[in-house]
Scaffold this active site. Structure first.
Site, PDB file in Angstrom:
ATOM      1  CB  SER A  41       4.888  -1.729  -0.657  1.00 42.93           C
ATOM      2  OG  SER A  41       4.954  -0.459  -0.069  1.00 42.93           O
ATOM      3  CE  LYS A  42       9.145   1.976   0.462  1.00 43.61           C
ATOM      4  NZ  LYS A  42       9.971   2.344  -0.982  1.00 43.61           N
ATOM      5  CB  ALA A  84      -1.645  -0.943   2.337  1.00 42.54           C
ATOM      6  CE1 TYR A  85       6.053   4.142   1.794  1.00 44.65           C
ATOM      7  CE2 TYR A  85       6.604   3.802   4.477  1.00 44.65           C
ATOM      8  CZ  TYR A  85       6.764   4.378   3.138  1.00 44.65           C
ATOM      9  OH  TYR A  85       7.947   4.784   2.889  1.00 44.65           O
ATOM     10  CB  ALA A  86       4.553  -2.248   6.321  1.00 44.44           C
TER      11      ALA A  86
END
Length: 253
Positions: A164-165, A160-162
């Site tokens: 968003s980035k 999820a973090y990747a």
């Protein structure tokens, strides 16, 4: 709120806004830009004390800085942040969007409320700050966003973090092209494992050691490593770099 506008400094000094500038990489960026002679607006969402500490460190070293609270995902607050930079220092030349949120979890287990909160800061927040930067940066200016090298490394639990980035990376060249003719650069820095509280939180010493040994340089990055890259991109020396994602990671990917 701490401020030092140091009226003895030349009126034409360059001015930077650093979101998430109260701690970690953002603090290192704010201090490096101030060291390079820029007046710095240190943005924070929560924790005024940490922002004041950053401002105090800058002013004690002879720089100019002011701490301003704003949620990067709220357009009115971000507009007021830019208003403050213009009122206190005369304009905006460099915008660094270091504000971010990270929640790690396997995709199958992630709480969707955490997903929404992360994407609100990392995607909407980047978009809102970039929108104001596109409207207000002076000629010769720079917008610098933040991604992560995990977009390329694709470690488990970072889905999820990747994601968003990855959205930040997708905006980079598009905004650079939209600003054609304005003499404004747009780039994104994608750090690898960096020794900040955000990165170290929740990891065992064994996990940290393994990640530190992964790049060919065999160490974690430091906030100062990343700040030096950001400062270059925001400087006249780095102005020919435009529309790029720079993976500052010691050779991780």
């Amino acid at each position: 709120m701490t401020t030092n506008t140091n009226q003895n400094t030349a009126a034409d000094a360059r001015v930077a806004i650093v979101t998430g500038g109260s701690r970690g990489i953002g603090r290192a960026v704010a201090q490096k830009l101030a060291e390079d002679g820029l007046a710095v607006v240190v943005n924070y969402a929560r924790g005024a004390a940490a922002a004041d500490e950053t401002v105090a460190a800058i002013t004690e070293a002879g720089g100019r800085a002011v701490a301003v609270q704003a949620d990067v995902a709220e357009e009115k607050e971000v507009a007021a942040l830019f208003d403050r930079a213009e009122a206190d220092f005369g304009g905006v030349d460099v915008v660094v969007n270091a504000a971010g949120r990270m929640t790690l979890s396997p995709i199958a287990d992630l709480d969707l409320a955490a997903l929404d909160a992360m994407h609100r800061t990392n995607i909407r927040g980047t978009f809102v700050v970039a929108q104001q930067a596109a409207r207000r940066l002076r000629p010769g200016g720079s917008f610098i966003g933040f991604s992560t090298s995990v977009v390329g490394a694709q470690f488990p639990t970072y889905g999820a973090y990747a994601a968003s980035k990855g959205a930040v990376e997708a905006m980079t060249m598009i905004l650079a092209r939209e600003l054609r003719g304005r003499d404004i650069t747009v780039n994104t820095v994608a750090p690898g494992p960096t020794a900040t509280d955000l990165f170290l939180d929740g990891k065992t010493p064994e996990q940290i050691d393994r990640l530190a040994k992964t790049p060919p340089l065999e160490r974690l990055g430091t906030p100062e490593d990343i700040a030096a890259v950001v400062a270059f991109l925001g400087s006249p020396a780095g102005h020919w770099v435009n529309g790029q994602v720079l993976r500052a990671n010691g050779g991780l990917v």
